[in-house]
Enzyme design. Structure first.
Site, PDB file in Angstrom:
ATOM      1  N   SER A 202       0.861  -1.192   0.000  1.00  0.00           N
ATOM      2  CA  SER A 202       0.000   0.000   0.000  1.00  0.00           C
ATOM      3  C   SER A 202       0.889   1.230   0.000  1.00  0.00           C
ATOM      4  O   SER A 202       2.018   1.198   0.520  1.00  0.00           O
ATOM      5  CB  SER A 202      -0.876   0.010   1.253  1.00  0.00           C
ATOM      6  OG  SER A 202      -1.447   1.293   1.436  1.00  0.00           O
TER       7      SER A 202
ATOM      8  N   TYR B 153      -1.131  -0.515  10.378  1.00  0.00           N
ATOM      9  CA  TYR B 153      -1.409  -0.908   8.993  1.00  0.00           C
ATOM     10  C   TYR B 153      -0.231  -0.521   8.092  1.00  0.00           C
ATOM     11  O   TYR B 153       0.265  -1.330   7.301  1.00  0.00           O
ATOM     12  CB  TYR B 153      -2.698  -0.246   8.504  1.00  0.00           C
ATOM     13  CG  TYR B 153      -2.995  -0.541   7.056  1.00  0.00           C
ATOM     14  CD1 TYR B 153      -3.420  -1.815   6.675  1.00  0.00           C
ATOM     15  CD2 TYR B 153      -2.837   0.433   6.067  1.00  0.00           C
ATOM     16  CE1 TYR B 153      -3.677  -2.098   5.330  1.00  0.00           C
ATOM     17  CE2 TYR B 153      -3.096   0.154   4.740  1.00  0.00           C
ATOM     18  CZ  TYR B 153      -3.512  -1.116   4.378  1.00  0.00           C
ATOM     19  OH  TYR B 153      -3.757  -1.400   3.056  1.00  0.00           O
TER      20      TYR B 153
HETATM   21  N1  LIG Z   1      -8.821  -0.629  -0.792  1.00  0.00           N
HETATM   22  C1  LIG Z   1      -7.745   0.151  -0.712  1.00  0.00           C
HETATM   23  O1  LIG Z   1      -7.835   1.400  -0.778  1.00  0.00           O
HETATM   24  C2  LIG Z   1      -6.372  -0.455  -0.602  1.00  0.00           C
HETATM   25  C3  LIG Z   1      -5.262   0.398  -0.767  1.00  0.00           C
HETATM   26  C4  LIG Z   1      -3.984  -0.127  -0.675  1.00  0.00           C
HETATM   27  C5  LIG Z   1      -3.808  -1.482  -0.410  1.00  0.00           C
HETATM   28  N2  LIG Z   1      -4.899  -2.293  -0.245  1.00  0.00           N
HETATM   29  C6  LIG Z   1      -4.666  -3.713   0.053  1.00  0.00           C
HETATM   30  O2  LIG Z   1      -5.293  -4.497  -0.940  1.00  0.00           O
HETATM   31  C7  LIG Z   1      -5.583  -5.781  -0.400  1.00  0.00           C
HETATM   32  C8  LIG Z   1      -6.992  -6.175  -0.786  1.00  0.00           C
HETATM   33  O3  LIG Z   1      -7.899  -5.274  -0.193  1.00  0.00           O
HETATM   34  P1  LIG Z   1      -9.238  -4.790  -0.895  1.00  0.00           P
HETATM   35  O4  LIG Z   1      -9.148  -3.337  -1.078  1.00  0.00           O
HETATM   36  O5  LIG Z   1      -9.566  -5.651  -2.064  1.00  0.00           O
HETATM   37  O6  LIG Z   1     -10.269  -5.014   0.312  1.00  0.00           O
HETATM   38  P2  LIG Z   1     -11.448  -6.062   0.544  1.00  0.00           P
HETATM   39  O7  LIG Z   1     -12.439  -5.960  -0.561  1.00  0.00           O
HETATM   40  O8  LIG Z   1     -11.890  -5.821   1.942  1.00  0.00           O
HETATM   41  O9  LIG Z   1     -10.725  -7.473   0.431  1.00  0.00           O
HETATM   42  C9  LIG Z   1      -9.929  -7.987   1.466  1.00  0.00           C
HETATM   43  C10 LIG Z   1      -9.751  -9.475   1.233  1.00  0.00           C
HETATM   44  O10 LIG Z   1      -8.921  -9.986   2.285  1.00  0.00           O
HETATM   45  C11 LIG Z   1      -9.554 -11.117   2.841  1.00  0.00           C
HETATM   46  N3  LIG Z   1      -9.279 -11.259   4.257  1.00  0.00           N
HETATM   47  C12 LIG Z   1      -9.398 -10.308   5.210  1.00  0.00           C
HETATM   48  N4  LIG Z   1      -9.131 -10.842   6.412  1.00  0.00           N
HETATM   49  C13 LIG Z   1      -8.852 -12.152   6.191  1.00  0.00           C
HETATM   50  C14 LIG Z   1      -8.515 -13.224   7.045  1.00  0.00           C
HETATM   51  N5  LIG Z   1      -8.419 -13.085   8.380  1.00  0.00           N
HETATM   52  N6  LIG Z   1      -8.303 -14.446   6.508  1.00  0.00           N
HETATM   53  C15 LIG Z   1      -8.419 -14.626   5.173  1.00  0.00           C
HETATM   54  N7  LIG Z   1      -8.737 -13.644   4.309  1.00  0.00           N
HETATM   55  C16 LIG Z   1      -8.952 -12.427   4.825  1.00  0.00           C
HETATM   56  C17 LIG Z   1     -11.032 -10.890   2.627  1.00  0.00           C
HETATM   57  O11 LIG Z   1     -11.673 -12.152   2.578  1.00  0.00           O
HETATM   58  P3  LIG Z   1     -12.962 -12.546   3.484  1.00  0.00           P
HETATM   59  O12 LIG Z   1     -13.833 -11.357   3.576  1.00  0.00           O
HETATM   60  O13 LIG Z   1     -13.543 -13.684   2.704  1.00  0.00           O
HETATM   61  O14 LIG Z   1     -12.368 -12.944   4.762  1.00  0.00           O
HETATM   62  C18 LIG Z   1     -11.082 -10.214   1.274  1.00  0.00           C
HETATM   63  O15 LIG Z   1     -11.130 -11.163   0.247  1.00  0.00           O
HETATM   64  C19 LIG Z   1      -5.352  -5.670   1.114  1.00  0.00           C
HETATM   65  O16 LIG Z   1      -4.117  -6.276   1.436  1.00  0.00           O
HETATM   66  C20 LIG Z   1      -5.286  -4.174   1.358  1.00  0.00           C
HETATM   67  O17 LIG Z   1      -4.459  -3.869   2.468  1.00  0.00           O
HETATM   68  C21 LIG Z   1      -6.176  -1.817  -0.343  1.00  0.00           C
END
Ligand SMILES: NC(=O)c1ccc[n+]([C@@H]2O[C@H](COP(=O)([O-])OP(=O)(O)OC[C@H]3O[C@@H](n4cnc5c(N)ncnc54)[C@H](OP(=O)(O)O)[C@@H]3O)[C@@H](O)[C@H]2O)c1
Length: 247
Positions: free
Chosen positions: A133, A146
């Site tokens: 990130s 984070y």
């Molecule tokens: N959205 C942003 O602005 C942003 C920015 C920079 C980086 N990121 C990174 O991108 C990645 C994906 O995030 P996203 O934005 O796509 O958010 P998201 O839609 O909330 O997806 C998060 C994913 O992680 C899984 N997850 C969370 N806790 C878990 C656990 N304890 N065990 C197994 N799986 C788990 C969730 O699966 P379940 O719900 O099925 O558990 C979901 O599939 C993350 O690493 C996040 O830090 C996001």
């Protein structure tokens, strides 16, 4: 790796957002996708759409990474994407939340990488992807834990890349800015700024797949975010002052 067709990819956090978009794009490239997350119903929907297989597992559990790696078997691409956020002053952060962020965001990807890497090196083919990130490049107030977890992934990737140089295995870090997913709802604190504007998860998926195909060490989404990250390395004092003033 030049071609994803016919390869096998394990995608964590495949039930939602960036992970689901990545699995969808990989499947379109002819990759067999192995999907993991906690939400069984959401995983099944992605599996139905991609022809992939899924396993529900909580990466916050100590034995989950080993279970997921054992289930997946030999994989060509590991996408460590699952992650959780937490926003608020560090002094108010419950220890259980701190531990959960470190376990899901750092320990699980490190353990998964450790589990699949020997097979990749032995086959002289493979690619690790760590989803970091921009918070891990710059530091963000009220997101200290984070940001630290995401910084850890970048340094891990840089280090492993030295170790596997010349082995046929690539390592990429994907650095998204703000992405339009359930991430902010799930952490319980909405995205507080107007800019940068959230990008769709499909844009991150495209950059991620491109990083694998072209063996790119680090990709920023959107691409202009590379500038503040590089400036932070070159003139950290100036960038800290700007961040304090403009957020
Ligand atoms: N959205 C942003 O602005 C942003 C920015 C920079 C980086 N990121 C990174 O991108 C990645 C994906 O995030 P996203 O934005 O796509 O958010 P998201 O839609 O909330 O997806 C998060 C994913 O992680 C899984 N997850 C969370 N806790 C878990 C656990 N304890 N065990 C197994 N799986 C788990 C969730 O699966 P379940 O719900 O099925 O558990 C979901 O599939 C993350 O690493 C996040 O830090 C996001």
């Amino acid at each position: 790796m030049t071609s994803l067709a016919g390869s096998t990819a394990l995608v964590t956090g495949a039930s939602s957002g960036i992970g689901a978009a990545t699995a969808t794009l990989l499947a379109r490239r002819g990759t067999r996708v192995l999907l993991t997350g906690r939400d069984e119903a959401a995983l099944r929907r992605v599996a139905d759409a991609t022809g992939g297989n899924h396993l529900a597992a909580d990466l916050g559990d100590d034995d989950a990474a080993a279970r997921v790696a054992g289930w997946a078997g030999a994989v060509d691409v590991l996408v460590c994407n699952a992650g959780v956020g937490w926003a608020g002053p560090l002094v108010d952060m419950p220890t259980a939340d701190l531990d959960r962020l470190v376990t899901v965001n750092v320990l699980a990807p490190l353990r998964l990488a450790r589990a699949v890497l020997p097979g990749m090196v032995a086959r002289r083919r493979g690619h690790l992807v760590l989803v970091s990130s921009i918070a891990g490049c710059m530091g963000v107030g009220e997101e200290a834990v984070y940001a630290a977890t995401k910084a850890a992934l970048r340094t891990f990737a840089d280090s492993v890349r030295y170790e596997v140089a010349g082995s046929g295995v690539g390592v990429s870090v994907v650095v998204p800015g703000v992405v339009d997913t359930a991430f902010f709802d799930r952490r319980g604190t909405p995205y507080p700024r107007r800019r940068p504007r959230p990008v769709p998860p499909e844009e991150v998926a495209r950059a991620l797949v491109d990083a694998v195909e072209r063996d790119r060490a680090e990709v920023f989404v959107p691409r202009w975010l590379r500038l503040p990250a590089r400036l932070h390395g070159a003139v950290p004092g100036l960038v800290r002052t700007l961040q304090r003033h403009f957020g």
